[in-house]
Design an enzyme around this catalytic site. Sequence first.
Site, PDB file in Angstrom:
ATOM      1  N   GLU A  67      42.883  73.999 -42.666  1.00 34.20           N
ATOM      2  CA  GLU A  67      43.972  74.080 -42.327  1.00 34.20           C
ATOM      3  C   GLU A  67      43.675  74.190 -40.840  1.00 34.20           C
ATOM      4  OE1 GLU A  67      48.026  76.675 -41.848  1.00 34.20           O
ATOM      5  OE2 GLU A  67      46.129  77.298 -43.056  1.00 34.20           O
ATOM      6  N   CYS A 114      50.242  78.485 -36.001  1.00 31.93           N
ATOM      7  CA  CYS A 114      49.874  77.118 -36.052  1.00 31.93           C
ATOM      8  C   CYS A 114      50.754  76.062 -36.377  1.00 31.93           C
ATOM      9  CB  CYS A 114      48.703  76.812 -37.292  1.00 31.93           C
ATOM     10  SG  CYS A 114      49.123  77.125 -38.948  1.00 31.93           S
ATOM     11  N   LYS A 157      34.485  85.480 -44.251  1.00 30.87           N
ATOM     12  CA  LYS A 157      34.289  85.724 -42.800  1.00 30.87           C
ATOM     13  C   LYS A 157      35.524  85.934 -42.189  1.00 30.87           C
ATOM     14  CE  LYS A 157      33.492  84.380 -39.146  1.00 30.87           C
ATOM     15  NZ  LYS A 157      33.943  84.704 -37.975  1.00 30.87           N
ATOM     16  N   GLU A 175      47.353  72.293 -28.211  1.00 31.64           N
ATOM     17  CA  GLU A 175      48.049  73.436 -29.064  1.00 31.64           C
ATOM     18  C   GLU A 175      47.625  74.557 -28.188  1.00 31.64           C
ATOM     19  OE1 GLU A 175      48.044  75.177 -33.488  1.00 31.64           O
ATOM     20  OE2 GLU A 175      46.157  74.636 -32.696  1.00 31.64           O
TER      21      GLU A 175
END
Length: 410
Positions: free
Chosen positions: A267, A301, A191, A398
Amino acid sequence: MGEECKRTSGGHEVPEIKFTKLFINGEFVDAVSGKTFETIDPTTGEVLARVAEGDKEDIDLAVKMARDAFDCGCWPRMSGSQRGKIMMRLADLIDQHAEELAALDCVDGGKLFSHVKFLEIPKCAECLRYFAGAADKIHGETLKMSSEMQAYTLREPVGVVGHIIPWNFPSTLFFYKVSPTLAAGCTMVVKPAEQTPLSALFYAHLAKQAGIPDGVLNVVTGFGPTAGAALSSHMDVDKISFTGSTEVGRLVMEAAAKSNLKPVSLELGGKSPLIIFDDADVDMAVDLARMSSFYNKGEICVAGSRIYVQEGIYDEFVRKSAEKAKSWKVGDPFDPQVNQGPQVDKEQFEKVLSYIEHGKSAGATLLTGGKACGERGYYIEPTIFTDVKEDMLIAQDEIFGPVMSLMKFK
């Protein structure tokens, strides 16, 4: 095959968008509902193509095909060397189509064309070749026992794997997940992120050309709360791999636990620090800090976006960082002189700008940047804050955008 549209971006021709349907059991098909969604060019804010919107019914169908291919098909039963040869062919096809694939990630995600073509796509092929070489080296062990018994371990493919891929590195993370899955003899449903679905569908086409059997690699485009949730909670999926936000990662783990307790690989996000001491080479440190915060428009990230600088070199570091930020060119991602393209979509663009406003209102000093740039598209100036405190949102969250927070330490 899908909608075809040859167009230009910043004066550069973009290849036809050939594949916009779901890829299930070796065929491109419409969603069961017939629904589609728009994928947007972030350089202009205009629609690139309409892509099939997969939902629970489509996930069910894709998982069924992957299950049949695993339980009854040839892929798990091939020798590792046979799987490896097919994977090598797929890697060769990726190399042959590097320019077209790079252009898709560029127009779909705002990534720099030159970086994708010369770094990311070749690394995808390398990753695939690495695991192709590992496919015939999946060994168990023979164990020495304390009694007169024989014992051994046998490594077997886990089954049907669900992969949920983020939008910031759509090609790289596709192959980080798909390559070992293929090598192990598993089948899968992928996906991709709804913001960047185009390259994943092209890779599915190349996989078919390379000889990967039908049902082994399925791609269902759609949204996280529908297609992603259905994949995470599916009783016939044996493992889930997810890369994305911590918030969504919790939902994925919860769905996996509530269904068949499938193992999950996550992750997730973070806020990585970069710590620079007085004895550092200041020019090198400034360049590293700039790259760690602004590379891939901050959509990474492991972005080192909270920068701690020791007080002895802090003032020099601030001055040089401001100078270097002015030379960081924002613009058309097809232009090889450009350092930063647009944020991936309007939502991310507005989110980053809201964090910049948070920084201002919280009392941080805006050193450079701080606003949108260009007449259209989702471009943001490289932004540096000084006088940042630990409890500010820009120091804790973040941001996933080109925003650097500078903090002094003794």
